[in-house]
Design a protein around this motif. Sequence first.
Motif, PDB file in Angstrom:
ATOM      1  N   THR A 139      44.084  45.815  61.042  1.00  0.00           N
ATOM      2  CA  THR A 139      44.273  46.045  59.602  1.00  0.00           C
ATOM      3  C   THR A 139      42.947  46.042  58.872  1.00  0.00           C
ATOM      4  OG1 THR A 139      46.426  44.941  59.740  1.00  0.00           O
ATOM      5  CG2 THR A 139      45.490  45.245  57.543  1.00  0.00           C
ATOM      6  N   ARG A 140      42.105  45.067  59.193  1.00  0.00           N
ATOM      7  CA  ARG A 140      40.809  44.943  58.530  1.00  0.00           C
ATOM      8  C   ARG A 140      39.935  46.158  58.781  1.00  0.00           C
ATOM      9  NH1 ARG A 140      38.417  42.651  54.153  1.00  0.00           N
ATOM     10  NH2 ARG A 140      36.269  42.045  54.567  1.00  0.00           N
ATOM     11  N   ALA A 141      40.013  46.730  59.971  1.00  0.00           N
ATOM     12  CA  ALA A 141      39.229  47.930  60.275  1.00  0.00           C
ATOM     13  C   ALA A 141      39.638  49.094  59.377  1.00  0.00           C
ATOM     14  CB  ALA A 141      39.413  48.306  61.744  1.00  0.00           C
ATOM     15  N   PHE A 142      40.896  49.098  58.961  1.00  0.00           N
ATOM     16  CA  PHE A 142      41.436  50.171  58.135  1.00  0.00           C
ATOM     17  C   PHE A 142      41.168  49.942  56.645  1.00  0.00           C
ATOM     18  CE2 PHE A 142      45.327  52.054  56.066  1.00  0.00           C
ATOM     19  CZ  PHE A 142      45.020  53.383  56.318  1.00  0.00           C
ATOM     20  N   THR A 143      40.956  48.685  56.268  1.00  0.00           N
ATOM     21  CA  THR A 143      40.883  48.353  54.837  1.00  0.00           C
ATOM     22  C   THR A 143      39.546  47.763  54.396  1.00  0.00           C
ATOM     23  OG1 THR A 143      41.715  46.100  55.193  1.00  0.00           O
ATOM     24  CG2 THR A 143      43.356  47.830  54.809  1.00  0.00           C
ATOM     25  N   LYS A 144      38.653  47.471  55.315  1.00  0.00           N
ATOM     26  CA  LYS A 144      37.418  46.777  54.980  1.00  0.00           C
ATOM     27  C   LYS A 144      36.647  47.523  53.885  1.00  0.00           C
ATOM     28  CE  LYS A 144      33.283  44.706  57.018  1.00  0.00           C
ATOM     29  NZ  LYS A 144      32.499  44.488  58.258  1.00  0.00           N
ATOM     30  N   PRO A 145      36.244  46.819  52.833  1.00  0.00           N
ATOM     31  CA  PRO A 145      35.520  47.472  51.737  1.00  0.00           C
ATOM     32  C   PRO A 145      34.195  48.068  52.198  1.00  0.00           C
ATOM     33  CG  PRO A 145      36.325  45.315  51.061  1.00  0.00           C
ATOM     34  CD  PRO A 145      36.524  45.403  52.537  1.00  0.00           C
ATOM     35  N   ASP A 146      33.807  49.160  51.570  1.00  0.00           N
ATOM     36  CA  ASP A 146      32.520  49.780  51.861  1.00  0.00           C
ATOM     37  C   ASP A 146      31.386  48.805  51.514  1.00  0.00           C
ATOM     38  OD1 ASP A 146      31.295  52.720  52.287  1.00  0.00           O
ATOM     39  OD2 ASP A 146      30.088  51.629  50.807  1.00  0.00           O
ATOM     40  N   PRO A 147      30.328  48.760  52.321  1.00  0.00           N
ATOM     41  CA  PRO A 147      29.216  47.837  52.052  1.00  0.00           C
ATOM     42  C   PRO A 147      28.619  47.977  50.654  1.00  0.00           C
ATOM     43  CG  PRO A 147      29.008  48.753  54.255  1.00  0.00           C
ATOM     44  CD  PRO A 147      30.139  49.482  53.593  1.00  0.00           C
ATOM     45  N   SER A 148      28.735  49.170  50.058  1.00  0.00           N
ATOM     46  CA  SER A 148      28.170  49.377  48.725  1.00  0.00           C
ATOM     47  C   SER A 148      28.875  48.554  47.647  1.00  0.00           C
ATOM     48  CB  SER A 148      28.239  50.862  48.354  1.00  0.00           C
ATOM     49  OG  SER A 148      29.588  51.287  48.206  1.00  0.00           O
ATOM     50  N   LEU A 149      30.064  48.006  47.967  1.00  0.00           N
ATOM     51  CA  LEU A 149      30.823  47.227  46.992  1.00  0.00           C
ATOM     52  C   LEU A 149      30.437  45.747  46.991  1.00  0.00           C
ATOM     53  CD1 LEU A 149      34.426  48.712  47.389  1.00  0.00           C
ATOM     54  CD2 LEU A 149      32.701  49.256  45.656  1.00  0.00           C
ATOM     55  N   ALA A 150      29.558  45.344  47.888  1.00  0.00           N
ATOM     56  CA  ALA A 150      29.159  43.931  47.953  1.00  0.00           C
ATOM     57  C   ALA A 150      28.659  43.459  46.589  1.00  0.00           C
ATOM     58  CB  ALA A 150      28.089  43.741  49.011  1.00  0.00           C
ATOM     59  N   THR A 151      29.151  42.302  46.164  1.00  0.00           N
ATOM     60  CA  THR A 151      28.864  41.775  44.838  1.00  0.00           C
ATOM     61  C   THR A 151      28.415  40.320  44.937  1.00  0.00           C
ATOM     62  OG1 THR A 151      30.569  43.207  43.875  1.00  0.00           O
ATOM     63  CG2 THR A 151      29.846  41.325  42.553  1.00  0.00           C
ATOM     64  N   LYS A 152      27.304  39.996  44.298  1.00  0.00           N
ATOM     65  CA  LYS A 152      26.811  38.617  44.300  1.00  0.00           C
ATOM     66  C   LYS A 152      27.293  37.892  43.049  1.00  0.00           C
ATOM     67  CE  LYS A 152      22.688  39.445  47.125  1.00  0.00           C
ATOM     68  NZ  LYS A 152      23.293  38.762  48.304  1.00  0.00           N
ATOM     69  N   ALA A 153      27.905  36.737  43.268  1.00  0.00           N
ATOM     70  CA  ALA A 153      28.397  35.917  42.160  1.00  0.00           C
ATOM     71  C   ALA A 153      28.599  34.497  42.663  1.00  0.00           C
ATOM     72  CB  ALA A 153      29.722  36.464  41.626  1.00  0.00           C
ATOM     73  N   LEU A 154      28.374  33.533  41.799  1.00  0.00           N
ATOM     74  CA  LEU A 154      28.606  32.125  42.123  1.00  0.00           C
ATOM     75  C   LEU A 154      27.813  31.664  43.344  1.00  0.00           C
ATOM     76  CD1 LEU A 154      32.491  32.091  41.589  1.00  0.00           C
ATOM     77  CD2 LEU A 154      30.741  31.334  39.960  1.00  0.00           C
ATOM     78  N   GLY A 155      26.675  32.317  43.579  1.00  0.00           N
ATOM     79  CA  GLY A 155      25.863  31.977  44.732  1.00  0.00           C
ATOM     80  C   GLY A 155      26.428  32.490  46.039  1.00  0.00           C
ATOM     81  N   LEU A 156      27.379  33.424  45.969  1.00  0.00           N
ATOM     82  CA  LEU A 156      28.068  33.962  47.147  1.00  0.00           C
ATOM     83  C   LEU A 156      27.974  35.482  47.141  1.00  0.00           C
ATOM     84  CD1 LEU A 156      31.278  31.831  46.583  1.00  0.00           C
ATOM     85  CD2 LEU A 156      29.581  31.374  48.372  1.00  0.00           C
ATOM     86  N   THR A 157      28.261  36.089  48.285  1.00  0.00           N
ATOM     87  CA  THR A 157      28.341  37.546  48.362  1.00  0.00           C
ATOM     88  C   THR A 157      29.768  37.947  48.698  1.00  0.00           C
ATOM     89  OG1 THR A 157      26.039  37.736  49.105  1.00  0.00           O
ATOM     90  CG2 THR A 157      27.479  39.625  49.482  1.00  0.00           C
ATOM     91  N   PHE A 158      30.399  38.646  47.763  1.00  0.00           N
ATOM     92  CA  PHE A 158      31.777  39.106  47.910  1.00  0.00           C
ATOM     93  C   PHE A 158      31.768  40.521  48.497  1.00  0.00           C
ATOM     94  CE2 PHE A 158      31.753  35.808  44.819  1.00  0.00           C
ATOM     95  CZ  PHE A 158      33.008  35.221  44.797  1.00  0.00           C
ATOM     96  N   ASP A 159      32.636  40.793  49.474  1.00  0.00           N
ATOM     97  CA  ASP A 159      32.721  42.126  50.073  1.00  0.00           C
ATOM     98  C   ASP A 159      33.081  43.186  49.043  1.00  0.00           C
ATOM     99  OD1 ASP A 159      32.098  41.135  52.551  1.00  0.00           O
ATOM    100  OD2 ASP A 159      34.146  41.196  53.325  1.00  0.00           O
ATOM    101  N   SER A 160      33.856  42.783  48.059  1.00  0.00           N
ATOM    102  CA  SER A 160      34.303  43.680  46.991  1.00  0.00           C
ATOM    103  C   SER A 160      34.405  42.860  45.714  1.00  0.00           C
ATOM    104  CB  SER A 160      35.677  44.275  47.332  1.00  0.00           C
ATOM    105  OG  SER A 160      36.294  44.845  46.182  1.00  0.00           O
ATOM    106  N   PRO A 161      34.216  43.486  44.562  1.00  0.00           N
ATOM    107  CA  PRO A 161      34.400  42.740  43.306  1.00  0.00           C
ATOM    108  C   PRO A 161      35.860  42.477  42.983  1.00  0.00           C
ATOM    109  CG  PRO A 161      33.930  45.032  42.831  1.00  0.00           C
ATOM    110  CD  PRO A 161      33.770  44.868  44.313  1.00  0.00           C
ATOM    111  N   PHE A 162      36.775  43.071  43.763  1.00  0.00           N
ATOM    112  CA  PHE A 162      38.201  42.987  43.458  1.00  0.00           C
ATOM    113  C   PHE A 162      38.897  41.986  44.369  1.00  0.00           C
ATOM    114  CE2 PHE A 162      42.627  44.813  43.641  1.00  0.00           C
ATOM    115  CZ  PHE A 162      42.968  44.440  42.353  1.00  0.00           C
ATOM    116  N   GLY A 163      39.585  41.008  43.744  1.00  0.00           N
ATOM    117  CA  GLY A 163      40.293  39.986  44.506  1.00  0.00           C
ATOM    118  C   GLY A 163      41.705  39.790  44.013  1.00  0.00           C
ATOM    119  N   ILE A 164      42.430  38.915  44.705  1.00  0.00           N
ATOM    120  CA  ILE A 164      43.823  38.639  44.346  1.00  0.00           C
ATOM    121  C   ILE A 164      43.868  37.379  43.491  1.00  0.00           C
ATOM    122  CG2 ILE A 164      44.438  37.242  46.368  1.00  0.00           C
ATOM    123  CD1 ILE A 164      46.674  40.032  45.092  1.00  0.00           C
TER     124      ILE A 164
END
Length: 341
Positions: free
Chosen positions: A38-63
């Motif tokens: 599933t992850r291989a089919f849905t993994k966010p593009d590397p260009s969406l990586a977002t830095k926040a809260l001292g962390l790197t998020f794969d995508s700016p969009f979460g649940i």
Amino acid sequence: MYSLLFRTVLTRFDPETAHHLAARVIRCLGVAPLRGITRAFTKPDPSLATKALGLTFDSPFGIAAGFDKNVTMVRGLEALGFGHIEVGTVTAVPQPGNPKPRLFRLVADRALINRMGFNNEGAAVAAQRLQKLRKHNPGILIGANIGKSRIVEVDDAVADYVTSAKLVAPHADYLAVNVSSPNTPGLRGLQAVETLAPLLEAVKAAAGTTPLLVKIAPDLEDDEVGDIARLAVRLGLDGLIANNTTISRDGLVTDAAKVRDIGAGGLSGAPLHDRSVDVLRLVRAAVPAEFCVISVGGVQTAADVQQRLDAGATLVQGYSEFIYSGPLWGRAINRGLVSGR
């Protein structure tokens, strides 16, 4: 495909029952080998990586909080492409929540009304599950949303929140203080600056090094939004989540008699779009550029997410539209963000 399934099958189930059925599927998607596929089919593009809260998020969009109240779907939701999962709301004392029925669809409005009442298995159970997830899945970014236990009086809320913070904060990537649900009596009164300040100070001390955010209601007056945002900055919080569900019923397409029959509860989904954007702009105008602002409410499409980012959101969350768009919603958002850039 999913829209046909929703119209012909899922709408025949009580919304809460349908959610539990979907949860089983999502949990299965989080188990090998399905998770990897599933992850291989849905993994966010590397260009969406977002830095926040001292962390790197794969995508700016979460649940958003509310979807996975008991920390049971995290791996499956991550596999579906969400950049982070905010679990909870959890309370120090386990509680069943409000009487059923307590979750309702407004299909014509792509909205939900809920009066769940923080039904959850308690902060101690959540902490155990978070600790296990941290050990075996260090790459998944998880926020923990905490609220007041129903049996605890508002005057004793600080100690109640501190109990939850001490349990879950060590195992979460950030901690969110929920003082804005309309479904726990007296809770929204904690948003008054004079009562909110000591609560946030106490929780901040209990959270230690875990980033701390506060989640506010869209029903606040504009000046109250600014006051809370400035308070969060002054107290050294790391961010603010704007916003929770609304008690307003303005502008709904659904028949007014049906809405009246449903009764009390927080409205979420598409009708919150405009107010959520307004609150986001009010918050961003009151805080420094580096302050994390998570926008939630009325998000349906990649264009909605991009609008929030352009308006100053650091991260964006959704929940209700998952019910209407289905399990590939996160993937669709991520792909839309890439194609629109």
